[in-house]
Design an enzyme around this catalytic site. Structure first.
Site, PDB file in Angstrom:
ATOM      1  N   ILE A 136      23.305  50.749  67.183  1.00  0.00           N
ATOM      2  CA  ILE A 136      23.164  49.831  65.935  1.00  0.00           C
ATOM      3  C   ILE A 136      21.701  50.049  65.421  1.00  0.00           C
ATOM      4  CG2 ILE A 136      22.396  47.784  67.485  1.00  0.00           C
ATOM      5  CD1 ILE A 136      24.103  46.420  65.209  1.00  0.00           C
ATOM      6  N   SER A 137      21.432  50.477  64.275  1.00  0.00           N
ATOM      7  CA  SER A 137      20.195  50.949  63.703  1.00  0.00           C
ATOM      8  C   SER A 137      19.163  49.556  63.534  1.00  0.00           C
ATOM      9  CB  SER A 137      20.290  51.349  62.312  1.00  0.00           C
ATOM     10  OG  SER A 137      20.905  52.462  62.115  1.00  0.00           O
ATOM     11  N   GLN A 138      17.927  49.922  63.680  1.00  0.00           N
ATOM     12  CA  GLN A 138      16.810  49.101  63.683  1.00  0.00           C
ATOM     13  C   GLN A 138      16.783  48.286  62.260  1.00  0.00           C
ATOM     14  OE1 GLN A 138      13.124  51.181  63.698  1.00  0.00           O
ATOM     15  NE2 GLN A 138      11.961  49.600  63.821  1.00  0.00           N
TER      16      GLN A 138
END
Length: 211
Positions: free
Chosen positions: A61-63
């Site tokens: 899950i992206s930053q």
């Protein structure tokens, strides 16, 4: 941890993004969407830290701050329709759902696509859907889009994606190999694409349909 803990953490994340100068609409989206529901149980304590987290199937899950940069770059409006390529957990699709009228996410992993759909249903985000499929060629049957958000990195921009933008539509896409990637932002004009380079980034590779 109870919901109160997560509510506080989410408010803190939104405040940090607001202080960093992201647009109010994008900050409101982060304040609304419960990131902890999009990560596996064992990662939930870290859900509101500003970093990428593993979600299984070799994906992350992206930053949050990276997603915020991309959302701001797309200059979205409430009536827009957006495609997300590499939807993963569905978190960015949910954030997009707070900003626009229609979101379609494409996710290669059937496991993650099903899980994302389930979470979005639970949040009653019925205008956001995640389909299982390879997003390399976009989704011509639902085009044109006002915005395309690509959450995985090809080594070069897949040629079909910009063609699926409306005139003045925008795409945010990380481009490069595992060692060096940069976020590129493109706007479709009457006479083709105008590109700008944004920030260095690190995403999982976008897999080509032919492998």
């Amino acid at each position: 941890e109870g919901t109160e803990f997560f509510d506080q953490q989410r408010a803190l994340l939104a405040r940090r993004l607001a202080n960093a100068g992201y647009s109010p609409a994008v900050v409101r989206a982060f304040a609304r969407v419960p990131r902890h529901l999009f990560v596996p149980e064992e990662q939930r304590a870290h859900a509101y830290e500003d970093r990428a987290l593993p979600i299984g199937e070799g994906q992350t899950i992206s930053q949050p701050s990276m997603i915020a940069i991309m959302l701001d770059a797309l200059k979205l409006r409430a009536n827009h329709s957006v495609l997300e390529v590499g939807a993963g957990s569905g978190y960015a699709a949910a954030l997009l759902g707070c900003l626009v009228a229609q979101v379609t996410g494409l996710e290669l992993s059937p496991v993650l696509a099903a899980r994302a759909s389930e979470t979005l249903q639970r949040l009653e985000m019925h205008h956001v859907r995640v389909l299982c499929g390879n997003g390399w060629n976009g989704l011509a049957e639902a085009a044109p889009f006002d915005g395309i958000l690509v959450s995985a990195a090809p080594e070069a921009v897949p040629e079909d994606l910009p063609k699926q933008l409306r005139i003045s539509g925008r795409i945010a896409i990380p481009v490069g190999d595992r060692a060096h990637q940069v976020l590129r932002v493109g706007t479709r004009g009457e006479h083709g694409m105008r590109w700008q380079e944004s920030v260095p980034c690190l995403f999982v590779p976008l897999l080509h349909p032919e492998g």
